[in-house]
Each structure stands twice: as C-alpha cells, then as structure tokens.
Motif scaffolding. Structure first.
Motif, PDB file in Angstrom:
ATOM      1  N   CYS A   1       0.962  -0.907  -0.078  1.00 27.91           N
ATOM      2  CA  CYS A   1       0.197  -0.222   0.553  1.00 27.91           C
ATOM      3  C   CYS A   1       0.853   1.527  -0.362  1.00 27.91           C
ATOM      4  CB  CYS A   1      -1.071   0.049   0.917  1.00 27.91           C
ATOM      5  SG  CYS A   1      -2.489  -1.021   0.747  1.00 27.91           S
ATOM      6  N   HIS A   2       2.011   1.066   0.853  1.00 31.51           N
ATOM      7  CA  HIS A   2       2.563   2.690   0.736  1.00 31.51           C
ATOM      8  C   HIS A   2       3.787   2.487   0.127  1.00 31.51           C
ATOM      9  CE1 HIS A   2       6.372   4.156   1.955  1.00 31.51           C
ATOM     10  NE2 HIS A   2       6.120   5.803   2.382  1.00 31.51           N
ATOM     11  N   GLY A   3       4.023   1.563  -0.753  1.00 31.94           N
ATOM     12  CA  GLY A   3       4.917   1.959  -2.486  1.00 31.94           C
ATOM     13  C   GLY A   3       3.840   2.114  -3.269  1.00 31.94           C
ATOM     14  N   ILE A   4       2.422   1.384  -3.671  1.00 32.49           N
ATOM     15  CA  ILE A   4       1.531   1.979  -4.137  1.00 32.49           C
ATOM     16  C   ILE A   4       1.259   3.710  -4.135  1.00 32.49           C
ATOM     17  CG2 ILE A   4      -1.151   2.145  -5.003  1.00 32.49           C
ATOM     18  CD1 ILE A   4      -1.237  -1.101  -4.204  1.00 32.49           C
ATOM     19  N   VAL A   5       1.388   4.338  -2.769  1.00 31.89           N
ATOM     20  CA  VAL A   5       1.008   6.196  -2.385  1.00 31.89           C
ATOM     21  C   VAL A   5       1.949   6.198  -2.848  1.00 31.89           C
ATOM     22  CG1 VAL A   5       0.515   7.494  -1.404  1.00 31.89           C
ATOM     23  CG2 VAL A   5      -1.012   5.278  -1.132  1.00 31.89           C
ATOM     24  N   GLN A   6       3.016   6.248  -3.230  1.00 34.99           N
ATOM     25  CA  GLN A   6       4.796   6.126  -3.317  1.00 34.99           C
ATOM     26  C   GLN A   6       4.810   6.319  -5.036  1.00 34.99           C
ATOM     27  OE1 GLN A   6       5.612   7.790  -0.043  1.00 34.99           O
ATOM     28  NE2 GLN A   6       7.193   7.182  -1.115  1.00 34.99           N
ATOM     29  N   VAL A   7       4.276   6.160  -5.345  1.00 37.56           N
ATOM     30  CA  VAL A   7       3.932   5.787  -7.096  1.00 37.56           C
ATOM     31  C   VAL A   7       2.986   6.846  -7.754  1.00 37.56           C
ATOM     32  CG1 VAL A   7       3.530   4.085  -9.127  1.00 37.56           C
ATOM     33  CG2 VAL A   7       5.045   3.348  -7.481  1.00 37.56           C
ATOM     34  N   GLU A   8       1.965   6.922  -6.883  1.00 40.71           N
ATOM     35  CA  GLU A   8       0.541   7.763  -6.928  1.00 40.71           C
ATOM     36  C   GLU A   8       1.287   9.291  -6.756  1.00 40.71           C
ATOM     37  OE1 GLU A   8      -3.512   4.961  -5.881  1.00 40.71           O
ATOM     38  OE2 GLU A   8      -2.515   5.922  -4.154  1.00 40.71           O
ATOM     39  N   GLN A   9       1.979   9.470  -5.366  1.00 38.55           N
ATOM     40  CA  GLN A   9       2.152  10.855  -5.683  1.00 38.55           C
ATOM     41  C   GLN A   9       3.641  11.049  -6.076  1.00 38.55           C
ATOM     42  OE1 GLN A   9       2.509  10.808  -0.998  1.00 38.55           O
ATOM     43  NE2 GLN A   9       0.122  11.032  -0.979  1.00 38.55           N
ATOM     44  N   GLY A  10       4.000  10.647  -7.409  1.00 36.14           N
ATOM     45  CA  GLY A  10       4.768  11.020  -7.938  1.00 36.14           C
ATOM     46  C   GLY A  10       6.616  10.249  -7.242  1.00 36.14           C
ATOM     47  N   LYS A  11       6.294  10.337  -5.820  1.00 34.04           N
ATOM     48  CA  LYS A  11       7.478  10.309  -5.525  1.00 34.04           C
ATOM     49  C   LYS A  11       8.499   8.792  -5.113  1.00 34.04           C
ATOM     50  CE  LYS A  11       5.380  12.050  -1.793  1.00 34.04           C
ATOM     51  NZ  LYS A  11       4.965  12.063  -0.422  1.00 34.04           N
TER      52      LYS A  11
ATOM     53  N   ILE B   1      -2.851 -10.942  -4.067  1.00 33.36           N
ATOM     54  CA  ILE B   1      -2.444  -9.463  -2.718  1.00 33.36           C
ATOM     55  C   ILE B   1      -2.621  -8.228  -3.569  1.00 33.36           C
ATOM     56  CG2 ILE B   1      -2.713  -8.340  -0.614  1.00 33.36           C
ATOM     57  CD1 ILE B   1      -4.315 -10.279  -0.356  1.00 33.36           C
ATOM     58  N   LEU B   2      -1.878  -8.231  -4.020  1.00 32.43           N
ATOM     59  CA  LEU B   2      -0.710  -7.150  -5.182  1.00 32.43           C
ATOM     60  C   LEU B   2      -1.797  -6.650  -6.249  1.00 32.43           C
ATOM     61  CD1 LEU B   2       1.078  -4.926  -5.899  1.00 32.43           C
ATOM     62  CD2 LEU B   2       2.036  -6.748  -7.158  1.00 32.43           C
ATOM     63  N   ASN B   3      -2.563  -8.323  -6.462  1.00 32.08           N
ATOM     64  CA  ASN B   3      -3.880  -7.622  -7.795  1.00 32.08           C
ATOM     65  C   ASN B   3      -4.372  -6.650  -7.171  1.00 32.08           C
ATOM     66  OD1 ASN B   3      -2.025  -8.871  -9.922  1.00 32.08           O
ATOM     67  ND2 ASN B   3      -2.999 -10.473  -9.789  1.00 32.08           N
ATOM     68  N   MET B   4      -5.025  -7.693  -6.629  1.00 33.73           N
ATOM     69  CA  MET B   4      -6.001  -6.089  -5.697  1.00 33.73           C
ATOM     70  C   MET B   4      -6.536  -4.951  -5.488  1.00 33.73           C
ATOM     71  SD  MET B   4      -8.478  -8.992  -3.200  1.00 33.73           S
ATOM     72  CE  MET B   4      -7.168 -10.229  -2.943  1.00 33.73           C
ATOM     73  N   LEU B   5      -4.611  -4.416  -4.915  1.00 34.12           N
ATOM     74  CA  LEU B   5      -4.491  -3.731  -4.681  1.00 34.12           C
ATOM     75  C   LEU B   5      -4.426  -2.156  -5.552  1.00 34.12           C
ATOM     76  CD1 LEU B   5      -2.159  -3.887  -1.391  1.00 34.12           C
ATOM     77  CD2 LEU B   5      -4.155  -2.593  -1.283  1.00 34.12           C
ATOM     78  N   ILE B   6      -3.800  -3.287  -6.384  1.00 34.98           N
ATOM     79  CA  ILE B   6      -3.384  -2.356  -7.974  1.00 34.98           C
ATOM     80  C   ILE B   6      -4.461  -1.862  -8.550  1.00 34.98           C
ATOM     81  CG2 ILE B   6      -2.388  -2.398 -10.074  1.00 34.98           C
ATOM     82  CD1 ILE B   6      -0.296  -3.881  -8.655  1.00 34.98           C
TER      83      ILE B   6
ATOM     84  N   LEU C   1      -8.131  -3.626   2.741  1.00 33.76           N
ATOM     85  CA  LEU C   1      -7.150  -3.808   1.658  1.00 33.76           C
ATOM     86  C   LEU C   1      -7.209  -2.353   1.403  1.00 33.76           C
ATOM     87  CD1 LEU C   1      -6.195  -6.291  -0.679  1.00 33.76           C
ATOM     88  CD2 LEU C   1      -5.354  -5.826   1.480  1.00 33.76           C
ATOM     89  N   GLN C   2      -8.609  -1.538   1.181  1.00 39.13           N
ATOM     90  CA  GLN C   2      -8.898  -0.534   0.959  1.00 39.13           C
ATOM     91  C   GLN C   2      -8.686   0.444   1.478  1.00 39.13           C
ATOM     92  OE1 GLN C   2     -10.425   1.129  -2.627  1.00 39.13           O
ATOM     93  NE2 GLN C   2      -9.802   2.697  -2.019  1.00 39.13           N
ATOM     94  N   ASP C   3      -9.233  -0.139   3.144  1.00 43.14           N
ATOM     95  CA  ASP C   3      -8.656   0.897   3.918  1.00 43.14           C
ATOM     96  C   ASP C   3      -7.341   1.363   4.154  1.00 43.14           C
ATOM     97  OD1 ASP C   3     -11.640   0.852   4.508  1.00 43.14           O
ATOM     98  OD2 ASP C   3     -11.373  -0.312   6.627  1.00 43.14           O
ATOM     99  N   VAL C   4      -6.706  -0.414   3.974  1.00 42.12           N
ATOM    100  CA  VAL C   4      -4.991   0.104   4.613  1.00 42.12           C
ATOM    101  C   VAL C   4      -4.477   1.128   3.871  1.00 42.12           C
ATOM    102  CG1 VAL C   4      -2.887  -0.839   4.743  1.00 42.12           C
ATOM    103  CG2 VAL C   4      -5.149  -2.310   5.351  1.00 42.12           C
ATOM    104  N   LEU C   5      -5.017   1.017   2.335  1.00 41.30           N
ATOM    105  CA  LEU C   5      -4.628   1.777   1.142  1.00 41.30           C
ATOM    106  C   LEU C   5      -5.286   3.203   1.318  1.00 41.30           C
ATOM    107  CD1 LEU C   5      -3.335   1.652  -1.322  1.00 41.30           C
ATOM    108  CD2 LEU C   5      -5.712   1.346  -2.811  1.00 41.30           C
TER     109      LEU C   5
END
Length: 308
Positions: free
Chosen positions: A180-190, A241-246, A293-297
């Motif tokens: 989740c943290h890694g996805i958010v980092q990508v979403e935010q351009g970090k 799990i990764l596929n659901m989060l993506i 997963l949605q809540d953690v993301l």
C-alpha cells in the motif's frame, strides 16, 4: 472486568482497546512507548512490571507486546528473543504473584508452524512446529515457557497462533502495508515503481478488527491451556493481494522485484484451520479482504507512515 493490554500502543493494541471497552471492560494499557491511556512500562524491567500488575490486579491480560516483524528479526535476533521471551517470563512472574484469578491470552504466531514444502490444506493446531526464522523461534519458546508456568503454578493461560492480519494503522514491514505504501509513493510521484518481494507465498489474511474480536471471545470462552489458531481460513497468494491493490488505484503501477525484500528463509504456504476457534467461541471472519485492503490503502494515502 478489568483488562490489561501489553503493547497497547501498538497496531493490534489500538484496535483491541475499543473492542474491549465496547463490551464492558475497564482497560489498562502498558507499552514501552507511552501514549493516551497507555502507561510507559518496559517488559524487561521486571520490578516495574511486577508492581504495575500487582497494583492493577487485572482479571484478564492480553499479551500483545512483542518484536513482531519477521524481516527485522533476522537483523536483531538477540533483541527479538529478549523482548518476546524474557519479557514474557517477566510477565508470567508478575502474574504468579497475584492473589486474585487472572486469565492470560498469550498471542503467538502461525509462523511457529514454519511448514516447508507446498501444503495446500489448512494447518490445524496439531501440526508440528518447525520455526523458520528468529521471530517464529522466539514465539515457539514463549509458548513452551507459558505451558511450564501453567502446569507448575496452575496459571490460566489461553494461547493463540495468529495468522496474518492487517488494517488501518499498521506500520511498514508487512506485506499489505509495504504494498500500500509503495503504491501511494507511485501515485504521488515519489517513486517510479513499486518494489516487491516474494509474491509466490500463500498466506491467510484477516482484518485486525476480526482478530481482536477473536481475542475478546477467547478471553471469555477459550479453554485454559488450549491453543487456538486465529485466522480467516482462506489462503491467498501475495500476487493476488498485489493485483487487488493495483486495481484500487487509478494510476499505472509499474512493479519491480527487490532482492533486499527477499527473506533468507520463507514459508511457502500458511492457511489457518480455525475449526477449534469457531466451535469454542462462535467466531467467524466478517470483514472482506477487499475492505481491509481498501482501508489500509486509504490510511497511507491520508495519514502516511506510522512508525509502529
């Protein structure tokens, strides 16, 4: 009823406290890190811990305090063993001095099974224990020591072997939170891509809010001296799990495997046979994995990284 939570300022403790309060408990909390409604007590300070327990005289203790990060246990095996084993001995010694009845719900880990090979069937409490990492070995030792104390001093101890659980507020170092943290980092351009470890492992994932409900029920309905697997009973591959989060992100999430996230020894499959827990307490997992997963993301999108 008075309840004491060790590790009350940790991830699970912060969810267990409101669960107990909503069901009529007066709750005390101790943690090496103080906070709201939490007393700063180090489990390794035997005298302070003893004085605290004798003063509060709890009816039930939920022993959550631990160094619980498997990956970190390879880096600090001595500290992991010290906190998880010596800390537990100090707690048992303190409870031994109580003149009033006190039940301990001692939280262990499914990592104690450490089963090697590809095993698709759920694991029951009768399966052999074969720890594969320092954390699991420390939890196995903790459980064995508690049995010695229970038999020798007639102490009321209920044991768990808890499978993977997640939810809002969980820190980094675990599969769902790291993803989740890694996805958010990508979403935010970090970050340009999401770093991942071994995606072939199969784990039994539950929501922490279901898990703490199981702990509460075990405090009231569990059999003394019994071990209870605590988990959903459903195995999911890390890749799924990764596929659901993506799928929950509107951004393109490139993925790259990172060798530093691969553990020296990893158990391929761990799925919970929760029959005993369900039969003795009536517990069922209620929160869908998609909600967890949605809540953690969303937690990482809004609140960022918590250190604990």
């Amino acid at each position: 009823m008075k309840a004491l939570i060790t590790g009350s300022n940790g991830f699970v403790g912060r969810h267990l406290e409101p669960e107990l309060q909503a069901n009529g408990y007066t709750v005390y909390g101790l943690d090496i890190v103080g906070g709201d409604n939490t007393d700063c007590i180090d489990l390794l300070n035997q005298q302070s811990l003893k004085e605290y327990v004798l003063d509060r005289k709890p009816d039930v203790i939920f022993h959550l305090a631990a160094q619980a990060n498997v990956g970190l246990s390879w880096k600090i095996p001595q500290k992991t063993y010290e906190v998880n084993v010596i800390g537990t001995i100090n707690l048992l010694e303190a409870v031994k001095e109580l003149k009033s009845p006190c039940r301990i719900v001692l939280v262990g880990s499914a990592d104690q099974y450490g089963v090697t090979g590809i095993i698709k069937e759920p694991i029951s409490e009768n399966a052999a224990l074969n720890a594969q990492n320092p954390y699991a070995a420390s939890k196995k030792a903790q459980e064995e020591l508690s049995r010695v104390y229970a038999k020798t001093f007639d102490m009321d101890i209920v044991l768990t072997r808890s499978f993977n659980h997640s939810g809002p507020g969980q820190g980094l170092g675990y599969l769902t939170t790291d993803l989740c943290h890694g996805i958010v980092q990508v979403e935010q351009g970090k970050s340009e891509y999401l770093k991942v470890g071994n995606l072939e492992v199969v784990r039994d994932f539950s929501d922490v809010r279901d898990i703490v409900r199981a702990y509460r029920l075990l405090a009231g309905k569990g059999d003394s001296g019994q071990v209870y697997n605590v988990g959903s009973g459903t195995g999911r591959k890390a890749q799924d799990i990764l596929n659901m989060l993506i799928s929950m992100s509107k951004s393109e999430i490139p993925v790259r495997q990172d060798e530093s996230r691969m553990r020296p020894s990893d158990t391929p499959t761990l799925i919970c046979d929760n029959t005993r827990l369900m039969e003795h307490t009536g517990w069922r997992a209620e929160i869908p994995i998609e909600t967890t997963l949605q809540d953690v993301l969303e937690f990482y999108r809004v609140e960022g990284v918590r250190l604990k």
